[in-house]
Design a protein around this motif. Structure first.
Motif, PDB file in Angstrom:
ATOM      1  N   LYS A  35      45.276  43.511  18.857  1.00 19.04           N
ATOM      2  CA  LYS A  35      44.923  44.737  19.564  1.00 19.04           C
ATOM      3  C   LYS A  35      46.080  45.730  19.559  1.00 19.04           C
ATOM      4  CE  LYS A  35      46.376  43.426  24.239  1.00 19.04           C
ATOM      5  NZ  LYS A  35      45.976  43.305  25.644  1.00 19.04           N
ATOM      6  N   GLY A  39      46.071  48.814  23.991  1.00 23.50           N
ATOM      7  CA  GLY A  39      44.640  48.557  23.841  1.00 23.50           C
ATOM      8  C   GLY A  39      43.954  48.068  25.102  1.00 23.50           C
ATOM      9  N   LEU A  40      42.655  48.312  25.157  1.00 19.91           N
ATOM     10  CA  LEU A  40      41.822  47.883  26.283  1.00 19.91           C
ATOM     11  C   LEU A  40      41.373  46.443  26.056  1.00 19.91           C
ATOM     12  CD1 LEU A  40      39.558  51.067  26.553  1.00 19.91           C
ATOM     13  CD2 LEU A  40      41.730  50.611  27.726  1.00 19.91           C
ATOM     14  N   ASP A  41      41.577  45.598  27.052  1.00 23.75           N
ATOM     15  CA  ASP A  41      41.261  44.174  26.887  1.00 23.75           C
ATOM     16  C   ASP A  41      40.851  43.587  28.227  1.00 23.75           C
ATOM     17  OD1 ASP A  41      41.013  41.566  26.122  1.00 23.75           O
ATOM     18  OD2 ASP A  41      43.151  41.201  25.838  1.00 23.75           O
ATOM     19  N   VAL A  59      41.760  56.162  30.010  1.00 26.93           N
ATOM     20  CA  VAL A  59      40.525  56.313  29.230  1.00 26.93           C
ATOM     21  C   VAL A  59      39.667  57.435  29.809  1.00 26.93           C
ATOM     22  CG1 VAL A  59      38.452  55.169  28.382  1.00 26.93           C
ATOM     23  CG2 VAL A  59      40.520  53.845  28.727  1.00 26.93           C
ATOM     24  N   ASP A 234      33.846  51.839  25.873  1.00 22.67           N
ATOM     25  CA  ASP A 234      35.236  51.987  25.434  1.00 22.67           C
ATOM     26  C   ASP A 234      35.900  50.642  25.191  1.00 22.67           C
ATOM     27  OD1 ASP A 234      34.911  51.596  28.133  1.00 22.67           O
ATOM     28  OD2 ASP A 234      36.598  52.824  28.751  1.00 22.67           O
ATOM     29  N   PHE A 235      35.557  49.628  25.975  1.00 27.84           N
ATOM     30  CA  PHE A 235      36.106  48.289  25.754  1.00 27.84           C
ATOM     31  C   PHE A 235      35.434  47.620  24.558  1.00 27.84           C
ATOM     32  CE2 PHE A 235      37.799  48.996  29.913  1.00 27.84           C
ATOM     33  CZ  PHE A 235      38.881  48.143  30.039  1.00 27.84           C
ATOM     34  N   GLU A 238      36.746  49.045  21.131  1.00 27.86           N
ATOM     35  CA  GLU A 238      38.206  49.096  20.969  1.00 27.86           C
ATOM     36  C   GLU A 238      38.608  48.620  19.576  1.00 27.86           C
ATOM     37  OE1 GLU A 238      42.225  49.670  22.294  1.00 27.86           O
ATOM     38  OE2 GLU A 238      40.261  50.491  22.712  1.00 27.86           O
ATOM     39  N   LYS A 239      39.442  49.392  18.927  1.00 27.55           N
ATOM     40  CA  LYS A 239      39.878  49.072  17.570  1.00 27.55           C
ATOM     41  C   LYS A 239      41.169  48.268  17.586  1.00 27.55           C
ATOM     42  CE  LYS A 239      37.777  53.104  15.338  1.00 27.55           C
ATOM     43  NZ  LYS A 239      36.935  53.473  16.489  1.00 27.55           N
ATOM     44  N   TYR A 244      43.404  51.229  13.911  1.00 25.02           N
ATOM     45  CA  TYR A 244      43.909  52.453  14.515  1.00 25.02           C
ATOM     46  C   TYR A 244      44.903  53.157  13.597  1.00 25.02           C
ATOM     47  CZ  TYR A 244      46.500  55.485  17.705  1.00 25.02           C
ATOM     48  OH  TYR A 244      47.121  56.564  18.289  1.00 25.02           O
TER      49      TYR A 244
END
Length: 290
Positions: A35, A39-41, A59, A234-235, A238-239, A244
């Motif tokens: 991630k 990053g969102l996790d 976000v 958005d989660f 997530e890339k 990215y």
């Protein structure tokens, strides 16, 4: 891999410009799927606030569907609305003013900052010292000064314990106090993030768990915090850091399906062998005429 990819994209952009659309195929691996740094996790989030900042970026709420839940009330200052950014840590002025939604005003102030509390005698347990406790003591020794603090931090805990014992340092401790982490400046956690997005029924907030199951072992999605947050757009979208990097440089990364590394692997192996053979030819030619 990220740096290599950046270099490759720079090369093809210089040599071919914008003539082509650049798509890079990568096999499925933990490194390629790693991630982003911010990053969102949802899996890394606790139920309540964390002991340190989450490291996740703010976000923007793009739209209601996929972002905001059925309990959203725009008149509540703590809740986010469409077009507004949500912070993942208690860092903004509004965050610091309001704090965790389930605390009273008195509790909010009492639990704002980290504090040391005494451990009752009957609950005190002897344990092995942690790295943060061993390293300062090791740095007082000649060996520690020679190794340097950075190198000590890179060592694994068991190795540090052995080194400390060799330096006649007591490796065990029975703590009399413990640190209780306050909420200000820390990661918000699943409960707060879900509440701000309108996924929490405030009157029944105690019913929510990280993952909640019924008596038959079936997931109760509407009361499972991790499920609620991980299902947000958005989660979900997530890339990885690799994806990215490629997109930020005007390219695209495709990650093969799991357990099918040969999709990209064969091309990589063929290219590698071809380059090795090419180097071998050059080396033999140089030796022949030297």
């Amino acid at each position: 891999m990220n740096l290599q990819t950046e270099d490759v994209i720079d090369v093809v952009k210089v040599t071919h410009g914008d003539t082509y659309e650049y798509v890079f195929l990568f096999d499925s691996s933990s490194g390629h799927a790693k991630k982003r740094g911010d990053g969102l996790d949802a899996k890394s989030m606790k139920k309540e606030w964390h002991s340190k900042p989450s490291g996740m970026r703010n976000v923007k709420m793009e739209r209601k569907e996929g972002y905001l839940g059925p309990h959203l009330d725009p008149s509540v200052r703590a809740m986010v609305v469409i077009g507004q950014e949500q912070t993942m840590d208690f860092t903004s002025d509004l965050d610091k003013e309001l704090g965790p939604f389930w605390l009273t005003a008195q509790q909010r102030e009492e639990q704002r900052h980290d504090r040391e509390v005494e451990i009752p005698l009957e609950q005190r347990k002897r344990r092995v010292k942690q790295k943060s406790e061993l390293i300062p003591e090791l740095m007082l020794t000649g060996w520690g000064k020679l190794e340097g603090q950075m190198k000590l931090w890179k060592m694994k805990h068991p190795e540090l314990v052995r080194k400390a014992a060799a330096q006649d340092i007591e490796i065990n401790i029975t703590p009399a106090t413990k640190t209780v982490h306050g909420w200000e400046g820390k990661g918000k956690g699943l409960l707060q993030v879900a509440y701000e997005r309108g996924w929490i029924d405030k009157k029944n907030y105690k019913s929510y768990l990280v993952m909640k199951y019924d008596d038959d072992g079936n997931l109760i999605p509407e009361l499972s915090l991790r499920h609620l947050i991980a299902s947000c757009t958005d989660f979900q979208t997530e890339k990885s850091q690799l994806e990215y990097v490629c997109e930020s440089l005007g390219a695209k990364a495709l990650i093969t399906t799991k357990y099918h590394a040969e999709y990209a692997g064969e091309g990589i192996e063929y290219s590698f062998v071809d380059s090795v053979l090419g180097q071998e030819v050059i080396w033999r030619h140089t030796r022949l005429w030297s």
